[in-house]
Enzyme design. Structure first.
Site, PDB file in Angstrom:
ATOM      1  N   ASP A   1      -5.366   5.016  13.821  1.00  0.00           N
ATOM      2  CA  ASP A   1      -4.418   5.410  12.780  1.00  0.00           C
ATOM      3  C   ASP A   1      -4.895   6.700  12.133  1.00  0.00           C
ATOM      4  O   ASP A   1      -5.758   7.398  12.677  1.00  0.00           O
ATOM      5  CB  ASP A   1      -4.250   4.292  11.755  1.00  0.00           C
ATOM      6  CG  ASP A   1      -5.562   3.925  11.052  1.00  0.00           C
ATOM      7  OD1 ASP A   1      -6.557   4.661  11.206  1.00  0.00           O
ATOM      8  OD2 ASP A   1      -5.589   2.905  10.335  1.00  0.00           O
TER       9      ASP A   1
ATOM     10  N   ARG B   1       0.835  -1.201   0.000  1.00  0.00           N
ATOM     11  CA  ARG B   1       0.000   0.000   0.000  1.00  0.00           C
ATOM     12  C   ARG B   1       0.870   1.252   0.000  1.00  0.00           C
ATOM     13  O   ARG B   1       1.325   1.713   1.044  1.00  0.00           O
ATOM     14  CB  ARG B   1      -0.906   0.003   1.227  1.00  0.00           C
ATOM     15  CG  ARG B   1      -1.900   1.153   1.257  1.00  0.00           C
ATOM     16  CD  ARG B   1      -2.723   1.101   2.524  1.00  0.00           C
ATOM     17  NE  ARG B   1      -3.754   2.117   2.542  1.00  0.00           N
ATOM     18  CZ  ARG B   1      -4.591   2.331   3.552  1.00  0.00           C
ATOM     19  NH1 ARG B   1      -4.502   1.584   4.637  1.00  0.00           N
ATOM     20  NH2 ARG B   1      -5.506   3.268   3.502  1.00  0.00           N
TER      21      ARG B   1
END
Length: 547
Positions: free
Chosen positions: A443, A160
């Site tokens: 996050d 990613r």
């Protein structure tokens, strides 16, 4: 377009070996050639985002399924067949920053189907983290990590790269810093793509924060160019697009069509997608999002409609639809059996709803959840995937996707958002992209929704539920002050006075962000561009080496 000049920042202290292995002359030439060729197209998509945002801010009509691409939605077509290792994606580990060496290695030793190898939401892109993260991926692919299976036998790496809003500050090509995703994608493919392909294990990617089919087209062009340069067959690269933006929800068929040679499907997740409503429509009172902790979940109509549409679209086009990540953490103390079973039951209940809706897989963060969630699939969806679940009864309209959930703003929800926002910034200033808080991993996705809600509630002077109090700067400051006082009284902070300054600094930055006159598009961009935290910690001097 020729490359005239490339400048690479010096390696951080103690990462000289990693720097030398990764940033060879060939790798730098590859990065520079990619940046030189695609910089104008990156500029174009970012400009288009700005123009679209200005139009929405000025009252432009709300998004709808594009008329000009209706023919794509109505045509019969499917994505290219999935390679064998992508056909079963039941349980992936999410938010695995490869710079967190221990967690990354443990993830590769697990029996998860895949590992979301994350340079985006769960990762802080400081120069040391970038080099260490890319080096750890290199070691994994090249079989250099003791105790970790070969890449052909380990969980698949779902790589990613950063999203288009991020910049790589440590490489200049022709006098310009390059887009963060180009640096990540170029380095990952240059060093690893051929070995991943030869082992039948990739290269496979997650693409973050895509907002339109034109952005998917750019990624497809990058894939074709990279495969040609590296001598890989066309269609080797496969990518899952994260539908994290409400605008992209109206163009899912088109996104898959652009990537049809390279598609591994679409992914849906709750918090980035919810935050995108504030990002795009936050100035409008009719789009005030209620307390996320109390009123926002995947069973609310706008999110359920979005997930149903992802599943229907993907399965119609012969590719996978995956759900979001469970951020819940299992208790670490063996004595806490009640807490363990309570968390397990909650995760199973939430994920069973996704399985019953037809998802082909989802993510968890806690390694202890892998086996129970795989058992959930084995019991309720025992086939490799659910491509046979067509959801032909689904008829999601524009109204369904844009319907805001009912509910209000609670004081507890405001406090929670303040806490998560500050702690994320504090973690970022320490070079961490995620942290643990109240039994969950947090996050940038949860930080985005947290600070976005505080900004929106302040912007509209929203009244608290069951109270006559209005969300104001005075109230936010009061809550910030209380949170800082309570946190600094914690024994961990008392024992480590050097941690106190980053927390206070983070609180100051958080107040800056939530009181901005105009909405800050991405908190990570704000931190990276405005505060450039990634620069000063480890660089011995400002000299650069030139190719």
């Amino acid at each position: 377009m020729g490359v005239k000049n490339v400048e690479v920042e010096v390696p951080p202290t103690n990462l000289e070996v990693e720097f030398k292995i990764l940033l060879t002359s060939g790798a730098v030439e590859f990065i520079a050639a990619m940046a030189s060729k695609f910089n104008p197209k990156v500029d174009e998509i970012l400009s288009n985002r700005t123009i679209k945002k200005l139009g929405l801010d000025e009252g432009e009509k709300l998004p709808d399924f594009p008329i000009e691409t209706q023919y794509i939605r109505e045509m019969e077509w499917t994505c290219a067949p999935l390679p064998p290792r992508l056909r079963k994606r039941h349980v992936d580990l999410g938010d695995v920053s490869p710079a967190n060496t221990n967690h990354f290695e443990r993830s590769l030793q697990s029996n998860a189907q895949g590992v979301q190898t994350d340079f985006d939401d769960g990762h802080c892109p400081s120069w040391p983290n970038q080099l260490l993260g890319h080096y750890n991926v290199y070691r994994a692919v090249h079989g250099e990590i003791p105790g970790v299976p070969s890449i052909a036998n380990a969980p698949i790496l779902m790589l990613r790269p950063r999203a288009w809003n991020m910049t790589e500050h440590n490489i200049l090509v022709d006098g310009r810093k390059i887009p963060g995703p180009l640096f990540d994608f170029a380095l990952l493919t240059y060093h690893n793509a051929k070995l991943l392909w030869e082992s039948g294990s990739g290269p496979f990617f997650y693409l973050s924060k895509v907002e339109s089919y034109m952005e998917a087209r750019l990624w497809n062009e990058l894939f074709i160019w990279s495969q040609s340069k590296l001598g890989l067959p066309r269609g080797t690269i496969k990518a899952t697009v994260l539908i994290e933006n409400v605008l992209a929800a109206f163009e899912m068929h088109e996104i898959l069509y652009e990537l049809r040679e390279h598609s591994a499907g679409l992914n849906c997740g709750i918090w980035d997608y919810s935050a995108s409503f504030i990002n795009k429509f936050g100035g409008r009172r009719e789009f005030i999002l209620p307390d996320r902790s109390k009123y926002v979940n995947m069973q609310r109509h706008f999110l359920k409609s979005y997930m149903d549409l992802v599943i229907q679209t993907c399965h119609q086009r012969g590719t996978l639809a995956t759900g979001g990540m469970s951020a819940l953490l299992l208790p670490k103390t063996e004595e806490n059996t009640n807490g363990y079973h309570a968390v397990l039951e909650r995760v199973a209940r939430e994920k069973l709803q996704e399985i019953e809706a037809g998802v082909d897989g989802f993510m968890v963060f806690d390694l202890g959840l892998i086996h129970p969630m795989q058992q959930l699939f084995a019991r309720f969806a025992p086939t490799d995937n659910q491509l046979h679940v067509k959801r032909e009864n689904v008829n999601v309209t524009r109204k369904d996707l844009l319907e805001m959930p009912s509910g209000g703003v609670t004081l507890e929800g405001l406090k929670h958002n303040v806490s998560v926002g500050i702690l994320f910034i504090e973690a970022w200033l320490r070079g961490k992209g995620h942290f643990f808080y109240k039994g969950r991993v947090e996050d940038s996705a949860t930080a985005e929704i947290s600070r976005s809600q505080v900004w929106q509630w302040l912007r509209h002077c929203t009244t608290l539920e069951n109270s006559d109090k209005v969300v104001s700067r005075h109230l936010i400051r009061k809550l910030i002050s209380e949170f800082i006082s309570d946190t600094l009284a914690n024994s961990d902070f008392q024992a480590n006075p050097q941690q106190q300054l980053p927390l206070v600094t983070a609180a100051t930055i958080f107040e800056e962000v939530v009181t901005q006159r105009y909405f800050t598009q991405f908190i990570t961009t704000y931190l990276s561009e405005a505060h450039e935290m990634q620069k000063q910690k480890s660089l011995p001097h400002p000299l650069v080496s030139k190719l």
